[in-house]
Design a protein around this motif. Structure first.
Motif, PDB file in Angstrom:
ATOM      1  N   ASP A  35       0.837  -1.201   0.000  1.00 24.32           N
ATOM      2  CA  ASP A  35       0.000   0.000   0.000  1.00 24.32           C
ATOM      3  C   ASP A  35       0.871   1.250   0.000  1.00 24.32           C
ATOM      4  O   ASP A  35       2.004   1.244   0.502  1.00 24.32           O
ATOM      5  CB  ASP A  35      -0.895   0.039   1.243  1.00 24.32           C
ATOM      6  N   GLU A  36       0.309   2.316  -0.530  1.00 20.62           N
ATOM      7  CA  GLU A  36       0.935   3.637  -0.470  1.00 20.62           C
ATOM      8  C   GLU A  36      -0.068   4.607   0.137  1.00 20.62           C
ATOM      9  O   GLU A  36      -1.281   4.469  -0.061  1.00 20.62           O
ATOM     10  CB  GLU A  36       1.350   4.107  -1.858  1.00 20.62           C
ATOM     11  N   CYS A  37       0.420   5.588   0.870  1.00 22.40           N
ATOM     12  CA  CYS A  37      -0.501   6.544   1.491  1.00 22.40           C
ATOM     13  C   CYS A  37       0.134   7.931   1.542  1.00 22.40           C
ATOM     14  O   CYS A  37       1.350   8.083   1.519  1.00 22.40           O
ATOM     15  CB  CYS A  37      -0.895   6.091   2.899  1.00 22.40           C
ATOM     16  N   ALA A  38      -0.727   8.914   1.616  1.00 15.20           N
ATOM     17  CA  ALA A  38      -0.296  10.303   1.709  1.00 15.20           C
ATOM     18  C   ALA A  38      -0.167  10.699   3.174  1.00 15.20           C
ATOM     19  O   ALA A  38      -0.695  10.032   4.065  1.00 15.20           O
ATOM     20  CB  ALA A  38      -1.312  11.202   1.013  1.00 15.20           C
ATOM     21  N   LEU A 101      -1.397   4.758  14.076  1.00 10.74           N
ATOM     22  CA  LEU A 101      -0.300   5.005  13.144  1.00 10.74           C
ATOM     23  C   LEU A 101      -0.704   6.131  12.206  1.00 10.74           C
ATOM     24  O   LEU A 101      -1.757   6.067  11.578  1.00 10.74           O
ATOM     25  CB  LEU A 101       0.016   3.757  12.316  1.00 10.74           C
ATOM     26  N   GLU A 102       0.136   7.145  12.133  1.00  8.18           N
ATOM     27  CA  GLU A 102      -0.138   8.299  11.271  1.00  8.18           C
ATOM     28  C   GLU A 102       1.033   8.501  10.313  1.00  8.18           C
ATOM     29  O   GLU A 102       2.193   8.507  10.745  1.00  8.18           O
ATOM     30  CB  GLU A 102      -0.315   9.554  12.121  1.00  8.18           C
ATOM     31  N   ALA A 103       0.731   8.632   9.033  1.00 10.69           N
ATOM     32  CA  ALA A 103       1.788   8.910   8.050  1.00 10.69           C
ATOM     33  C   ALA A 103       2.184  10.377   8.145  1.00 10.69           C
ATOM     34  O   ALA A 103       1.343  11.264   8.030  1.00 10.69           O
ATOM     35  CB  ALA A 103       1.303   8.587   6.644  1.00 10.69           C
ATOM     36  N   GLU A 104       3.458  10.623   8.393  1.00 10.08           N
ATOM     37  CA  GLU A 104       3.963  11.999   8.454  1.00 10.08           C
ATOM     38  C   GLU A 104       4.537  12.441   7.115  1.00 10.08           C
ATOM     39  O   GLU A 104       4.702  13.641   6.873  1.00 10.08           O
ATOM     40  CB  GLU A 104       5.028  12.113   9.541  1.00 10.08           C
ATOM     41  N   LYS A 105       4.854  11.467   6.268  1.00 12.21           N
ATOM     42  CA  LYS A 105       5.363  11.738   4.928  1.00 12.21           C
ATOM     43  C   LYS A 105       4.713  10.739   3.976  1.00 12.21           C
ATOM     44  O   LYS A 105       4.144   9.739   4.422  1.00 12.21           O
ATOM     45  CB  LYS A 105       6.890  11.572   4.895  1.00 12.21           C
ATOM     46  N   PRO A 106       4.756  10.995   2.666  1.00 12.13           N
ATOM     47  CA  PRO A 106       4.256   9.975   1.741  1.00 12.13           C
ATOM     48  C   PRO A 106       4.956   8.649   2.034  1.00 12.13           C
ATOM     49  O   PRO A 106       6.191   8.604   2.107  1.00 12.13           O
ATOM     50  CB  PRO A 106       4.634  10.532   0.363  1.00 12.13           C
ATOM     51  N   SER A 107       4.196   7.603   2.227  1.00  6.68           N
ATOM     52  CA  SER A 107       4.766   6.341   2.695  1.00  6.68           C
ATOM     53  C   SER A 107       4.296   5.160   1.868  1.00  6.68           C
ATOM     54  O   SER A 107       3.215   5.182   1.264  1.00  6.68           O
ATOM     55  CB  SER A 107       4.402   6.112   4.170  1.00  6.68           C
ATOM     56  N   ALA A 108       5.115   4.124   1.870  1.00  2.00           N
ATOM     57  CA  ALA A 108       4.775   2.858   1.217  1.00  2.00           C
ATOM     58  C   ALA A 108       5.115   1.745   2.193  1.00  2.00           C
ATOM     59  O   ALA A 108       6.153   1.780   2.851  1.00  2.00           O
ATOM     60  CB  ALA A 108       5.548   2.695  -0.084  1.00  2.00           C
ATOM     61  N   PHE A 109       4.226   0.756   2.298  1.00  7.13           N
ATOM     62  CA  PHE A 109       4.469  -0.311   3.267  1.00  7.13           C
ATOM     63  C   PHE A 109       3.813  -1.610   2.832  1.00  7.13           C
ATOM     64  O   PHE A 109       2.863  -1.623   2.042  1.00  7.13           O
ATOM     65  CB  PHE A 109       3.958   0.098   4.649  1.00  7.13           C
ATOM     66  N   PHE A 110       4.370  -2.697   3.346  1.00  8.62           N
ATOM     67  CA  PHE A 110       3.799  -4.022   3.144  1.00  8.62           C
ATOM     68  C   PHE A 110       3.009  -4.409   4.394  1.00  8.62           C
ATOM     69  O   PHE A 110       3.334  -3.985   5.504  1.00  8.62           O
ATOM     70  CB  PHE A 110       4.904  -5.065   2.923  1.00  8.62           C
TER      71      PHE A 110
END
Length: 225
Positions: A35-38, A101-110
């Motif tokens: 997944d990728e998130c903003a 969990l909060e994304a602080e930068k554009p993130s990608a994770f499994f």
């Protein structure tokens, strides 16, 4: 379905993969998600579904605890290569509190779904060892935060926070607001504003809109101890 490139990367991020049977390895790779998130993406263990093992490929995620009255305190951050087992809280009996969990930068994770990880952990000792190692590591992070809150003054905590942010950003200039710093440290915005104003008067930092520049690293380190 993961791409061949993602399969290769995910396999390299999991130290137990070489000790899985071919069937177990196929189970992991066929069920894992990418997944990728903003920035601003939010996952809460007590509200959303029990996610599973989270492995960060890139970006930056903040794990924090939020009290019923809305106060927050940062427990740890997840950077590239980091794993988070706290998002499997529904099967980890040692976790009795909810985290976000909060994304602080554009993130990608499994993500390895919780039912898949639970299955291979029960079947393979190498996976169970990895799980226990990750739980121990994250609880060490949480206890370090508790130590800061209980035994250190606000000046020490703010100084340590600024140094940590500088290390994460790789720069002496930190994009941070007083409100965000207050939320991360679990205190009032006014407290942070007064502390930063004092630091600025002492020549430790320089403030501008939405950012803080560290001007005396040595002094901040001494203050944080």
């Amino acid at each position: 379905m993961l791409s061949d490139a993602h399969v290769k990367v995910l396999s390299s991020m999991l130290p137990f993969m070489e000790r899985l049977t071919p069937a177990q390895k196929q189970t992991v790779l066929s069920n894992a998600r990418f997944d990728e998130c903003a920035p601003g993406y939010l996952y809460q263990t007590g509200v959303d579904e029990c996610r599973g093992l989270t492995l960060v490929l890139s970006g930056q995620l903040r794990a924090y605890y939020a009290s019923d009255d809305g106060k927050e305190i940062t427990l740890y951050r997840l950077l590239s290569g980091d794993a988070c087992v706290m998002t499997m809280s529904c099967v980890l009996r040692s976790i009795t509190f909810d985290i976000s969990l909060e994304a602080e930068k554009p993130s990608a994770f499994f993500t390895i779904p919780v039912n898949v990880f639970k299955l291979i952990s029960a079947e393979n000792a190498a996976v169970k060892d990895y799980e226990l190692e990750q739980v121990s590591s994250r609880f060490s992070d949480v206890f370090w935060v508790m130590e800061q809150v209980v035994f250190k003054g606000m000046g020490q905590r703010v100084a340590a926070f600024l140094l940590e942010q500088s290390a994460i950003e790789g720069s002496d200039m930190i994009p941070i607001t007083h409100e965000k710093a207050a939320k991360e440290l679990g205190t009032a915005r006014e407290v942070i504003s007064r502390m930063l104003k004092y630091f600025e008067g002492e020549g430790l930092i320089r403030q501008s809109r939405g950012r803080v520049t560290l001007t005396d690293i040595k002094g901040l380190r001494k203050l944080s101890q």
